[in-house]
Design an enzyme around this catalytic site. Structure first.
Site, PDB file in Angstrom:
ATOM      1  N   GLN A  67       0.805  -1.228   0.000  1.00  0.00           N
ATOM      2  CA  GLN A  67       0.000   0.000   0.000  1.00  0.00           C
ATOM      3  C   GLN A  67       0.835   1.273   0.000  1.00  0.00           C
ATOM      4  OE1 GLN A  67      -3.066   0.016  -0.658  1.00  0.00           O
ATOM      5  NE2 GLN A  67      -3.696  -2.075  -0.221  1.00  0.00           N
TER       6      GLN A  67
ATOM      7  N   LYS B 273      -1.275  -2.700  -7.985  1.00  0.00           N
ATOM      8  CA  LYS B 273      -1.721  -1.622  -7.083  1.00  0.00           C
ATOM      9  C   LYS B 273      -1.021  -0.308  -7.424  1.00  0.00           C
ATOM     10  CE  LYS B 273      -2.569  -4.760  -3.197  1.00  0.00           C
ATOM     11  NZ  LYS B 273      -4.026  -4.832  -3.092  1.00  0.00           N
TER      12      LYS B 273
HETATM   13  N1  PLP Z   1      -0.429  -6.543   1.798  1.00  0.00           N
HETATM   14  C1  PLP Z   1      -1.266  -5.509   1.846  1.00  0.00           C
HETATM   15  C2  PLP Z   1      -1.086  -4.457   2.898  1.00  0.00           C
HETATM   16  C3  PLP Z   1      -2.310  -5.420   0.923  1.00  0.00           C
HETATM   17  O1  PLP Z   1      -3.165  -4.390   0.975  1.00  0.00           O
HETATM   18  C4  PLP Z   1      -2.440  -6.430  -0.058  1.00  0.00           C
HETATM   19  C5  PLP Z   1      -3.557  -6.407  -1.029  1.00  0.00           C
HETATM   20  O2  PLP Z   1      -4.586  -5.848  -0.792  1.00  0.00           O
HETATM   21  C6  PLP Z   1      -1.515  -7.476  -0.071  1.00  0.00           C
HETATM   22  C7  PLP Z   1      -0.524  -7.499   0.874  1.00  0.00           C
HETATM   23  C8  PLP Z   1      -1.591  -8.573  -1.088  1.00  0.00           C
HETATM   24  O3  PLP Z   1      -1.300  -8.084  -2.366  1.00  0.00           O
HETATM   25  P1  PLP Z   1      -1.463  -9.014  -3.648  1.00  0.00           P
HETATM   26  O4  PLP Z   1      -2.862  -9.561  -3.597  1.00  0.00           O
HETATM   27  O5  PLP Z   1      -1.239  -8.073  -4.785  1.00  0.00           O
HETATM   28  O6  PLP Z   1      -0.439 -10.077  -3.558  1.00  0.00           O
END
Ligand code: PLP
Length: 403
Positions: free
Chosen positions: A200, A223
């Site tokens: 984030q 993201k």
């Molecule tokens: N960590 C945080 C703080 C997140 O907000 C997210 C996704 O929302 C993730 C990890 C996981 O990311 P990803 O689904 O892109 O692997």
């Protein structure tokens, strides 16, 4: 053509073609600008070929674009060298890689790993799995009423057996930006290795791994305006060199015998098999795009939108905001007295607003807050002040439409 940041939604086909629909689920994933879509299209139409293996022009060009994307992405977080940037499928994949290899390398039965109560499941479950294999004990930094880490309590968690500390840079529920630099310094003074979940933070603020001092840092391309299925793990060189490989297969080896193998150099040691070439190139284009506005301008714009969002929510007495950290990003989780978050979000969709509802992949935090399901608005620089006003007006009028 790039637009002024206030009209940056014009850089995004899905946003400029749907001006009556407001996307406020940017913490889940972000929209993709023309330049990213073009980079993907160009790759597939100009030089699609596998990387490293091909000694012909398309293969050489594909490898050049893939490695250029690594250089840009590494520079974006100020990594010391591109070799320290491993492409993965995203934050979850990066943390699984880190947890598995760190635990094999560092953990003996009875050793301890410190996490926090505000982690996304991606920075909790991989540690649970590896801790069980390795016989490690998990400990947690508590979250205070205001949604901040209790750093006094952290002092009581250290022990001679503490080996690893893993924490999020910015909470995907509370918006809290954690003092990662300070926590890393405290951990290092005890010889503890630090991993930062920057899913984030990297898209919304200047993240400098050398300034933070962390040993490992994970983030996701989707993201930060890049494609899905691509992300990265940064690591300090000596640590990455010392860690065992995670996945076995093509490209991660130097020599293979029937009974054993020798590993390739960094970063290839951790990139087994054909990588997500197009995804990496798209991520490189997203990094160029973010740099074209500059992270400072992006941070300032999002801070203004966040301030308006929080003030708007605070003006609505029947809504409760979770997380009051002073240092925060553009994420606001809230609930409405007597309404289920799914009903509220469905109503908002009918009003042309896309928000998240649910547990936001953070069950333990939801339990702690006594709010397992909340609505969440998360902003990007491409949102506008009018869109925030539209949300607040719709929330104000929700009572006429839902219980
Ligand atoms: N960590 C945080 C703080 C997140 O907000 C997210 C996704 O929302 C993730 C990890 C996981 O990311 P990803 O689904 O892109 O692997």
């Amino acid at each position: 053509m790039k637009h002024p940041i206030e009209q940056s939604y014009m850089d995004f086909p899905i946003l400029r073609d749907n001006r009556d629909y407001t996307y406020l689920d940017n913490a889940a994933t972000t929209q993709k600008p023309d330049v990213v879509l073009k980079a993907l299209q160009d790759y597939y139409t100009q030089c699609n070929a596998n990387v490293y293996r091909a000694i012909y022009r398309w293969g050489e060009e594909s490898t050049r674009r893939y490695e250029a994307a690594r250089e840009k992405t590494a520079a974006f977080i100020n990594a010391e060298s591109p070799d320290q940037l491993i492409f993965t499928s995203g934050t979850t994949d990066s943390i699984n890689l880190a947890a598995a290899t760190l635990c094999r390398h560092l953990i003996k039965e009875g050793d301890e790993i410190i996490l926090t109560e505000m982690e996304h499941h991606s920075n909790l479950v991989p540690w649970q799995i590896q801790a069980e294999y390795a016989g490690a004990v998990l400990k947690f930094i508590p979250v205070s009423e205001s949604g901040e880490l209790d750093l006094a309590a952290l002092e009581g968690l250290w022990s001679p057996r503490t080996r690893i500390l893993a924490l999020t840079h910015m909470s995907n529920v509370l918006g809290t930006i954690n003092p990662v630099k300070e926590i890393t310094a405290r951990a290092h003074s005890r010889g503890v290795t630090v991993l930062v979940d920057a899913a984030q933070s990297v898209p919304h603020m200047k993240v400098d791994v050398q300034d933070l001092g962390c040993d490992l840092l994970a983030f996701s391309g989707h993201k930060m305006y890049g494609p899905t299925g691509i992300g990265a793990l940064y690591g300090k060189k000596e640590l990455l060199e010392a860690l065992p490989p995670f996945r076995g297969g093509g490209e991660m080896i130097r020599t293979v015998y029937l009974d054993h193998s020798e590993w390739n150099t960094l970063p290839h040691k951790f990139e087994a098999g054909t990588p997500n070439i197009a995804g990496a190139i798209g991520l490189g284009a997203a990094v160029d795009y973010l740099n074209s506005y500059g992270m400072k301008a992006i941070e300032q714009r999002e801070a203004r939108l966040t301030e308006k969002l929080i003030a708007g929510l605070d003006s609505l007495p029947e809504y409760k905001l979770f997380g009051r950290a002073e240092n925060r990003g553009g994420i606001a989780a809230f609930s409405r007295e007597g309404s289920h978050s799914h009903d509220l979000t469905e109503y908002l969709d009918g009003r042309g607003l896309a928000l998240r509802a649910g547990h936001h992949c953070a069950h333990p935090l939801g339990r702690k807050l006594n709010a397992l399901s909340t609505c969440r608005a998360s902003v990007s620089f491409y949102n506008t002040e009018e869109e925030i006003e539209k949300l607040i007006t719709a929330l104000l009028q929700a009572g006429e439409h839902i219980l």
